[in-house]
Scaffold this motif. Structure first.
Motif, PDB file in Angstrom:
ATOM      1  N   ALA A 101     -14.377 -91.063 -70.469  1.00 12.81           N
ATOM      2  CA  ALA A 101     -14.632 -91.212 -69.274  1.00 12.81           C
ATOM      3  C   ALA A 101     -14.949 -90.156 -69.230  1.00 12.81           C
ATOM      4  O   ALA A 101     -15.281 -89.202 -68.819  1.00 12.81           O
ATOM      5  N   PRO A 102     -16.104 -90.351 -68.052  1.00 12.18           N
ATOM      6  CA  PRO A 102     -16.805 -88.940 -67.346  1.00 12.18           C
ATOM      7  C   PRO A 102     -15.529 -88.174 -66.176  1.00 12.18           C
ATOM      8  O   PRO A 102     -14.513 -89.234 -65.594  1.00 12.18           O
ATOM      9  N   ASP A 103     -16.078 -87.221 -66.546  1.00 13.26           N
ATOM     10  CA  ASP A 103     -14.843 -85.771 -65.756  1.00 13.26           C
ATOM     11  C   ASP A 103     -13.579 -86.822 -65.338  1.00 13.26           C
ATOM     12  O   ASP A 103     -12.911 -87.380 -64.215  1.00 13.26           O
ATOM     13  N   PRO A 104     -13.129 -86.233 -66.567  1.00 13.84           N
ATOM     14  CA  PRO A 104     -11.819 -86.746 -66.418  1.00 13.84           C
ATOM     15  C   PRO A 104     -10.428 -85.731 -65.448  1.00 13.84           C
ATOM     16  O   PRO A 104     -10.639 -84.885 -65.714  1.00 13.84           O
ATOM     17  N   ASP A 105      -9.750 -86.082 -64.896  1.00 10.76           N
ATOM     18  CA  ASP A 105      -9.091 -85.891 -64.026  1.00 10.76           C
ATOM     19  C   ASP A 105      -7.559 -85.586 -64.384  1.00 10.76           C
ATOM     20  O   ASP A 105      -7.034 -84.919 -63.556  1.00 10.76           O
ATOM     21  N   TRP A 106      -7.429 -85.945 -64.729  1.00  9.02           N
ATOM     22  CA  TRP A 106      -5.960 -85.291 -65.075  1.00  9.02           C
ATOM     23  C   TRP A 106      -5.603 -84.825 -67.160  1.00  9.02           C
ATOM     24  O   TRP A 106      -7.155 -84.381 -68.028  1.00  9.02           O
ATOM     25  N   ALA A 107      -4.763 -83.986 -67.824  1.00 14.90           N
ATOM     26  CA  ALA A 107      -4.859 -83.322 -68.843  1.00 14.90           C
ATOM     27  C   ALA A 107      -3.340 -83.817 -68.962  1.00 14.90           C
ATOM     28  O   ALA A 107      -2.021 -83.871 -68.950  1.00 14.90           O
ATOM     29  N   SER A 108      -3.240 -84.033 -70.748  1.00  7.00           N
ATOM     30  CA  SER A 108      -2.349 -83.707 -71.538  1.00  7.00           C
ATOM     31  C   SER A 108      -1.809 -81.957 -71.238  1.00  7.00           C
ATOM     32  O   SER A 108      -2.277 -81.664 -72.548  1.00  7.00           O
ATOM     33  N   TYR A 109      -0.697 -81.646 -71.181  1.00  2.98           N
ATOM     34  CA  TYR A 109       0.067 -80.217 -71.377  1.00  2.98           C
ATOM     35  C   TYR A 109      -0.209 -79.294 -72.212  1.00  2.98           C
ATOM     36  O   TYR A 109       0.632 -79.298 -72.853  1.00  2.98           O
ATOM     37  N   THR A 110       0.774 -81.026 -72.991  1.00  2.00           N
ATOM     38  CA  THR A 110       1.325 -80.577 -74.194  1.00  2.00           C
ATOM     39  C   THR A 110       1.094 -80.933 -75.232  1.00  2.00           C
ATOM     40  O   THR A 110       1.036 -81.052 -76.803  1.00  2.00           O
ATOM     41  N   CYS A 152      -5.887 -93.813 -69.066  1.00  2.00           N
ATOM     42  CA  CYS A 152      -4.616 -92.776 -70.057  1.00  2.00           C
ATOM     43  C   CYS A 152      -4.076 -92.067 -69.318  1.00  2.00           C
ATOM     44  O   CYS A 152      -2.649 -92.419 -69.938  1.00  2.00           O
ATOM     45  N   SER A 153      -4.075 -92.177 -68.072  1.00  2.00           N
ATOM     46  CA  SER A 153      -2.674 -91.082 -67.874  1.00  2.00           C
ATOM     47  C   SER A 153      -1.754 -91.886 -67.724  1.00  2.00           C
ATOM     48  O   SER A 153      -0.481 -91.506 -67.744  1.00  2.00           O
ATOM     49  N   GLY A 154      -1.740 -92.969 -67.433  1.00  2.00           N
ATOM     50  CA  GLY A 154      -1.161 -93.764 -67.596  1.00  2.00           C
ATOM     51  C   GLY A 154      -0.034 -94.239 -68.498  1.00  2.00           C
ATOM     52  O   GLY A 154       1.308 -94.261 -68.820  1.00  2.00           O
ATOM     53  N   ILE A 177       5.061 -92.209 -72.948  1.00  2.00           N
ATOM     54  CA  ILE A 177       4.583 -91.694 -74.235  1.00  2.00           C
ATOM     55  C   ILE A 177       5.244 -90.335 -73.540  1.00  2.00           C
ATOM     56  O   ILE A 177       5.897 -89.152 -74.356  1.00  2.00           O
ATOM     57  N   PRO A 178       6.719 -90.011 -73.111  1.00  2.00           N
ATOM     58  CA  PRO A 178       7.081 -89.062 -72.325  1.00  2.00           C
ATOM     59  C   PRO A 178       7.751 -87.773 -73.293  1.00  2.00           C
ATOM     60  O   PRO A 178       7.529 -86.261 -73.507  1.00  2.00           O
TER      61      PRO A 178
END
Length: 354
Positions: free
Chosen positions: A6-15, A24-26, A31-32
């Protein structure tokens, strides 16, 4: 992880140390215990989290979590159904199937059996049926009773296709399986309540197709074979059609464009097509025209399409201009594509159908 870039993703998984899109963030939030998510722009970031992101990144995560993806395993795109995208993320990060090949057994073993809910051909009810996939026999079989000796149907891997159709089937895990019976397309519709189970079936079918094609085309590369494992339909939807004499009225039918087969059904969930039209290439005398002949009568929808084949013309009508454009584009792509040697044999069969 953005398999579909996806272009310019605005979210991140910091783990996990990966940048992801909103969609994808949803899934990652579900899976926390594996992945914790923050907005790149809106959330507060601690220095240690920023340093971890800088030390990781998507390329390193891909090398870790995608190191052993089987060539036949379906990598979803942004346009695929939520089930495929969720199970890809869970397989990769939660179950780590692509770092530990022994965890791929459910779809890599060459044999699979289990129960799926299958839609009845006549009454439309979903009933539990036993399915058996065996690469050794080159077939997917299902049985009306779990103790039945003989299968109700045997679907040859050679002619089998599977595509997720949640909206059409009315279940988020709904899968449409098609196969050829007497050279006509036959549909079955199945689902399983467990999403992993359904995607494992889908990838087991792709694995069986992959191994069949490796034998059938021994010199072919994986890149040649993978696009042939399963295919989504080029276009689907309602159009009106008239008969070969073009004197009877137009009837509304559900159309499916599956590669070079244009099929029409009375209902989207019919087991058999009412008819099939082979769409060849321009060099072989096929063309797609915008509109209908001026003398045409009896159609309720205003946006016409004429398909010209060497034998006859097919007159179709769409309800909206955007639907007509989408159908014209899909048909034109097929007509513009030169025919393969094996497609001439399929065309010959269509010409000799009663």
């Amino acid at each position: 992880m953005r398999s579909w870039r996806a272009p310019d993703p605005d979210w991140a998984s910091y783990t996990l140390g990966v940048f992801i899109c909103l969609s994808c963030s949803g899934i990652h939030r579900n899976i926390p215990h594996v992945s914790k998510v923050k907005s790149v722009r809106l959330d507060t970031w601690e220095d240690v989290q920023v340093e971890f992101m800088a030390s990781r990144g998507n390329a390193i995560a891909r090398a870790t979590f995608e190191s052993r993806v089987p060539p036949f395993y379906y990598r979803p795109s942004a346009s695929d159904c939520p089930l495929l995208r969720e199970q890809w993320i869970r397989a990769k990060y939660e179950r780590q199937e692509f770092a530990h090949p022994e965890r791929q057994e459910p779809y890599s073993a060459g044999y699979r059996e289990g129960f799926l809910w299958k839609r009845g051909r006549d009454n439309g009810q979903f009933l539990s049926r036993k399915f058996v996939l065996t690469e050794r026999e080159g077939a997917l079989k299902y049985f009306n009773r779990s103790d039945a000796k003989e299968p109700k149907a045997v679907m040859k891997i050679e002619h089998l296709n599977a595509t997720f159709q949640p909206a059409k089937i009315g279940h988020p895990h709904g899968l449409q399986v098609t196969y050829l019976k007497d050279n006509s397309t036959r549909n079955i519709f199945v689902y399983h309540e467990d999403g992993k189970e359904m995607v494992d079936w889908f990838n087991a079918l792709r694995a069986a197709r992959f191994h069949y094609l490796q034998v059938a085309f021994p010199g072919a590369s994986n890149a040649d074979l993978v696009p042939k494992l399963s295919r989504n339909y080029l276009q689907e939807g309602y159009m009106e059609k008239t008969g070969p004499k073009q004197t009877e009225g137009f009837r509304k039918r559900w159309f499916t464009m599956d590669d070079r087969r244009l099929m029409y059904f009375k209902d989207p969930l019919d087991a058999f097509a009412r008819g099939e039209v082979f769409i060849g290439s321009r060099e072989s005398g096929y063309t797609v025209l915008d509109g209908l002949p001026p003398s045409t009568q009896g159609h309720h929808w205003p946006h016409g399409i004429t398909i010209v084949t060497p034998e006859r013309r097919f007159l179709l009508a769409c309800e909206t201009e955007s639907e007509q454009r989408a159908w014209m584009e899909a048909l034109q792509k097929v007509v513009d594509r030169p025919m393969l040697p094996q497609e001439y044999a399929v065309e010959a069969h269509f010409k000799h159908k009663p």
